[in-house]
Design an enzyme around this catalytic site. Structure first.
Site, PDB file in Angstrom:
ATOM      1  N   ASP A   7       0.994  -1.092   0.012  1.00  8.23           N
ATOM      2  CA  ASP A   7       0.011   0.073   0.022  1.00  8.23           C
ATOM      3  C   ASP A   7       0.937   1.320   0.064  1.00  8.23           C
ATOM      4  OD1 ASP A   7      -2.732   1.322   0.382  1.00  8.23           O
ATOM      5  OD2 ASP A   7      -1.909   2.137   2.232  1.00  8.23           O
ATOM      6  N   GLU A   9       1.071   5.804   0.602  1.00  8.16           N
ATOM      7  CA  GLU A   9       0.203   6.965   1.067  1.00  8.16           C
ATOM      8  C   GLU A   9       1.109   8.127   0.319  1.00  8.16           C
ATOM      9  OE1 GLU A   9      -2.317   7.160   2.522  1.00  8.16           O
ATOM     10  OE2 GLU A   9      -2.197   4.942   3.395  1.00  8.16           O
ATOM     11  N   HIS A  57      -3.788  10.502   5.992  1.00  3.05           N
ATOM     12  CA  HIS A  57      -2.821   9.699   6.699  1.00  3.05           C
ATOM     13  C   HIS A  57      -2.062  10.393   7.437  1.00  3.05           C
ATOM     14  CE1 HIS A  57      -0.354  12.133   4.065  1.00  3.05           C
ATOM     15  NE2 HIS A  57      -0.657  11.656   2.780  1.00  3.05           N
ATOM     16  N   HIS A 150      -5.051   6.150   7.974  1.00  5.38           N
ATOM     17  CA  HIS A 150      -4.528   5.343   6.955  1.00  5.38           C
ATOM     18  C   HIS A 150      -2.986   5.588   7.081  1.00  5.38           C
ATOM     19  CE1 HIS A 150      -7.604   5.556   3.421  1.00  5.38           C
ATOM     20  NE2 HIS A 150      -8.175   5.747   4.594  1.00  5.38           N
ATOM     21  N   ASP A 155      -2.169  -0.885   6.334  1.00  8.37           N
ATOM     22  CA  ASP A 155      -3.249  -1.109   5.516  1.00  8.37           C
ATOM     23  C   ASP A 155      -2.707  -2.222   4.825  1.00  8.37           C
ATOM     24  OD1 ASP A 155      -4.617   1.031   6.399  1.00  8.37           O
ATOM     25  OD2 ASP A 155      -4.364   2.200   4.735  1.00  8.37           O
TER      26      ASP A 155
END
Length: 228
Positions: A7, A9, A57, A150, A155
């Protein structure tokens, strides 16, 4: 089979408009079982952090200011992911940012044939249902109480559990566990120095008297199925 669930960000939604990746988290699976191996990095994007992205985030420009650039750690990342399939939720988004950062480093893009999109899998498994990571965690009873904002590694760890559920991974894990248990069975041997009395096998055939009683019982029935 080795797979990497990951994942990212970012500072926004589109690298083509100047947005950058600021965090990536990777979780290793082998035969759909987490190995415990992970890779995680924060990156200084050399730009501001929009308020909307930071609200998602929680990564501020001040926090990222002393972090390495992506190019400083890209060799580690490439070594970790190897040639494994890469699993992501709405994978096109994460692949776009990953390949943009690789291009800025003058490196070859990750081939899209390695992409595994859990949104697509979830659509086929649960048509018409909510497909967010939160919704899928709820569906499969995966604890996400610690997910306040997040975070790429968090995640990725949650997504790994979702991916295992989407692909029948619990059954796979049970089969592996059963196989391992069977392979670890130890034969029990008699203790040294202990003599056991030999017993002849017991007869299992019916005696003549038992056969006569059985025949009489059958003949007393109106329509015996066992009559010869």
């Amino acid at each position: 089979m080795r797979e990497i669930v990951f994942d990212t960000e970012t500072t926004g939604l589109d690298p083509k408009t100047g947005d950058r990746m600021v965090e990536i988290g990777c979780v290793e699976l082998v035969n759909r079982v987490p190995t415990g191996a992970t890779w995680h990095g924060y990156f200084n994007p050399d730009r501001d952090m929009p308020a909307g992205a930071e609200a998602v985030h929680g990564l501020s420009a001040a926090f990222l200011a002393d972090k390495p650039r992506f190019r400083d750690r890209v060799a580690e990342l490439i070594d970790f992911i190897g040639d494994a399939p890469l699993v992501a939720h709405n994978a096109g988004f994460d692949f776009a940012f990953l390949n943009y950062e690789l291009d800025l480093c003058g490196l070859e893009a990750v081939c899209l044939s390695r992409m595994v999109d859990t949104v697509g899998i979830a659509k086929r498994r649960h048509p018409g249902a909510k497909l967010s990571l939160d919704a899928l965690c709820t569906r499969y009873g995966i604890d996400r109480s610690h997910r306040v904002k997040h975070g790429a590694l968090l995640d990725a760890e949650l997504l790994a559990q979702v991916y295992i559920e989407l692909t029948g991974g619990r059954q796979i894990g049970l089969e592996l566990a059963a196989h391992e248990a069977a392979s670890n069975v130890v034969a029990i041997r008699p203790l040294a120095g202990i003599r056991r009395e030999f017993r002849p096998p017991r007869p299992h055939a019916a005696s003549a008297a038992e056969l006569l009683r059985h025949r009489a019982f059958i003949q007393a029935m109106a329509e015996p199925l066992w009559a010869s």
